[in-house]
Write an enzyme that holds these catalytic residues in place. Sequence first.
Site, PDB file in Angstrom:
ATOM      1  N   ASP A 131      16.335  66.776  37.769  1.00  0.00           N
ATOM      2  CA  ASP A 131      16.444  66.712  39.222  1.00  0.00           C
ATOM      3  C   ASP A 131      17.162  65.411  39.592  1.00  0.00           C
ATOM      4  O   ASP A 131      16.750  64.330  39.163  1.00  0.00           O
ATOM      5  CB  ASP A 131      15.037  66.744  39.839  1.00  0.00           C
ATOM      6  CG  ASP A 131      15.078  66.814  41.352  1.00  0.00           C
ATOM      7  OD1 ASP A 131      14.614  67.820  41.903  1.00  0.00           O
ATOM      8  OD2 ASP A 131      15.568  65.861  41.977  1.00  0.00           O
ATOM      9  N   ASP A 164      20.666  70.460  43.202  1.00  0.00           N
ATOM     10  CA  ASP A 164      20.570  69.265  42.343  1.00  0.00           C
ATOM     11  C   ASP A 164      19.490  69.385  41.267  1.00  0.00           C
ATOM     12  O   ASP A 164      18.981  68.378  40.797  1.00  0.00           O
ATOM     13  CB  ASP A 164      20.340  68.000  43.201  1.00  0.00           C
ATOM     14  CG  ASP A 164      18.913  67.844  43.662  1.00  0.00           C
ATOM     15  OD1 ASP A 164      18.217  68.866  43.828  1.00  0.00           O
ATOM     16  OD2 ASP A 164      18.485  66.689  43.842  1.00  0.00           O
ATOM     17  N   GLU A 165      19.187  70.607  40.883  1.00  0.00           N
ATOM     18  CA  GLU A 165      18.071  70.832  39.949  1.00  0.00           C
ATOM     19  C   GLU A 165      18.398  71.947  38.972  1.00  0.00           C
ATOM     20  O   GLU A 165      18.949  72.973  39.370  1.00  0.00           O
ATOM     21  CB  GLU A 165      16.924  71.388  40.785  1.00  0.00           C
ATOM     22  CG  GLU A 165      15.677  70.637  40.869  1.00  0.00           C
ATOM     23  CD  GLU A 165      14.733  71.514  41.676  1.00  0.00           C
ATOM     24  OE1 GLU A 165      13.801  72.024  41.072  1.00  0.00           O
ATOM     25  OE2 GLU A 165      14.946  71.702  42.881  1.00  0.00           O
TER      26      GLU A 165
HETATM   27  P1  TTP Z   1      15.532  66.986  46.856  1.00  0.00           P
HETATM   28  O1  TTP Z   1      15.739  67.111  45.376  1.00  0.00           O
HETATM   29  O2  TTP Z   1      14.279  67.545  47.442  1.00  0.00           O
HETATM   30  O3  TTP Z   1      15.601  65.459  47.296  1.00  0.00           O
HETATM   31  P2  TTP Z   1      16.561  64.292  46.852  1.00  0.00           P
HETATM   32  O4  TTP Z   1      17.415  64.664  45.677  1.00  0.00           O
HETATM   33  O5  TTP Z   1      17.341  63.812  48.041  1.00  0.00           O
HETATM   34  O6  TTP Z   1      15.533  63.138  46.457  1.00  0.00           O
HETATM   35  P3  TTP Z   1      14.570  63.043  45.175  1.00  0.00           P
HETATM   36  O7  TTP Z   1      15.005  61.795  44.466  1.00  0.00           O
HETATM   37  O8  TTP Z   1      13.205  62.913  45.756  1.00  0.00           O
HETATM   38  O9  TTP Z   1      14.756  64.290  44.363  1.00  0.00           O
HETATM   39  O10 TTP Z   1      16.743  67.674  47.601  1.00  0.00           O
HETATM   40  C1  TTP Z   1      18.075  67.685  47.086  1.00  0.00           C
HETATM   41  C2  TTP Z   1      19.052  67.611  48.239  1.00  0.00           C
HETATM   42  O11 TTP Z   1      18.836  68.701  49.131  1.00  0.00           O
HETATM   43  C3  TTP Z   1      18.895  66.345  49.073  1.00  0.00           C
HETATM   44  O12 TTP Z   1      19.646  65.241  48.545  1.00  0.00           O
HETATM   45  C4  TTP Z   1      19.399  66.803  50.420  1.00  0.00           C
HETATM   46  C5  TTP Z   1      19.053  68.279  50.487  1.00  0.00           C
HETATM   47  N1  TTP Z   1      17.839  68.478  51.316  1.00  0.00           N
HETATM   48  C6  TTP Z   1      18.006  68.765  52.662  1.00  0.00           C
HETATM   49  O13 TTP Z   1      19.133  68.904  53.153  1.00  0.00           O
HETATM   50  N2  TTP Z   1      16.877  68.900  53.442  1.00  0.00           N
HETATM   51  C7  TTP Z   1      15.599  68.773  52.938  1.00  0.00           C
HETATM   52  O14 TTP Z   1      14.599  68.894  53.686  1.00  0.00           O
HETATM   53  C8  TTP Z   1      15.449  68.471  51.541  1.00  0.00           C
HETATM   54  C9  TTP Z   1      14.062  68.295  50.941  1.00  0.00           C
HETATM   55  C10 TTP Z   1      16.592  68.338  50.771  1.00  0.00           C
HETATM   56 CA    CA Z   2      16.524  65.671  43.851  1.00  0.00          CA
END
Ligand code: TTP
Ligand code: CA
Length: 363
Positions: free
Chosen positions: A18, A116-117
């Site tokens: 992730d 992103d996963e």
């Molecule tokens: P996430 O993997 O949930 O968050 P992240 O990568 O920003 O942070 P983390 O380090 O905690 O993993 O989400 C991936 C992308 O999806 C994030 O960069 C932006 C988008 N996203 C949104 O647009 N709205 C949301 O509510 C969430 C949770 C994510």
């Molecule tokens: Ca993420």
Amino acid sequence: MEPDIVQGISPRIILHLDMDSFYASVEMQDRPELRGKPVVIGADPNHGKGRGVVATCSYEARAFGIRSAMPISQAFILCPHAVFLPPDFPRYVKASADVMAILKAHGFPLQQVSIDEAFLDVSHLGTLPAATDLAVRIKETILTHLGLTCSIGLAPTKVVAKIASDVHKPGGLTIVEPENLVSFLAPMPVRKIPGIGKKSEAVLFEMGIRTIRDLAAFDIQVLIARFGRSAIALQDIAAGIDKSEVKERDGVKSVSRETTFSNDTDDEQLIAATMGALAEEVCRNLSDESLYCRTVTVKVRYQGFVTRTKARTLPHYMGDPVTVCTCAHTLLRDIFDGRKIRLLGIRLSSFDTCDALQMTLEV
Ligand code: TTP
Ligand code: CA
């Protein structure tokens, strides 16, 4: 059933990756002057009067309490000197494709589950140390080639690998050995299980279930009475049992969302707000699948169940909620006949993927 380890078969090794603060990290990589600063990606804060929400933010911004999905006006109050940027969706899709290409290059089954996963089934490596080496190399390659950091979980099941990747964020590498599977899960709050959101968490709390240990030990009949047959899979997960495989899938053909009003309505404001929310949701799915679309279809079901749909194919690919919502409004105007509306839906189709990756809607 018992967890995989005591069944006499060699445990699988699943890797879950992730990306850290993904959209914000991409922006910080493209603009080095932003590094080390609180950076918020989302709606325009408009000096605190802005509407809309935070998509994500850098870990520096999280120190001020800013989080994804928070109203942008609240984020502005928490940290007015943060750098606020609008999302650059095509840029993130490109970065996502670059990350997935690095993962795919290792030749293991790959399942991308959001922008992103992804999961990789690296069981063929045979041992956890070998899988750990691979995880370290993947992290290094992503950092040196793309300037981005990620967190990785290694575990015998998909669910546990996903939970593990979140434990030492950002930049973490968390390894759950088969013999530690149950003790790793036991003290965690039930909310850590993917799919348990606020609502299920509240119901479980009411039943006195707080930790995964509580869930694993709870009377299955009572759980089934409350959650139906899915309670069995849920309790299995709590006990470390999860047979789900890393699946490469065919491309998605369409993404849709619809909603039924609690009372049939012709309230224009409610209809417009609902359309806006549906557009946000379908675009989120689209971005999770790293897709662009060209066709927007609106579905209206009137009082009395008469259903009408109308579609429009745009000359260019797009994936932002404003374009989708504007297009959907025009289509709705064309088919709206003044009757009260029971159900409203938006479907997106005619996709272009960012590359040849196979996508999935399933977690
Ligand atoms: P996430 O993997 O949930 O968050 P992240 O990568 O920003 O942070 P983390 O380090 O905690 O993993 O989400 C991936 C992308 O999806 C994030 O960069 C932006 C988008 N996203 C949104 O647009 N709205 C949301 O509510 C969430 C949770 C994510
Ligand atoms: Ca993420």
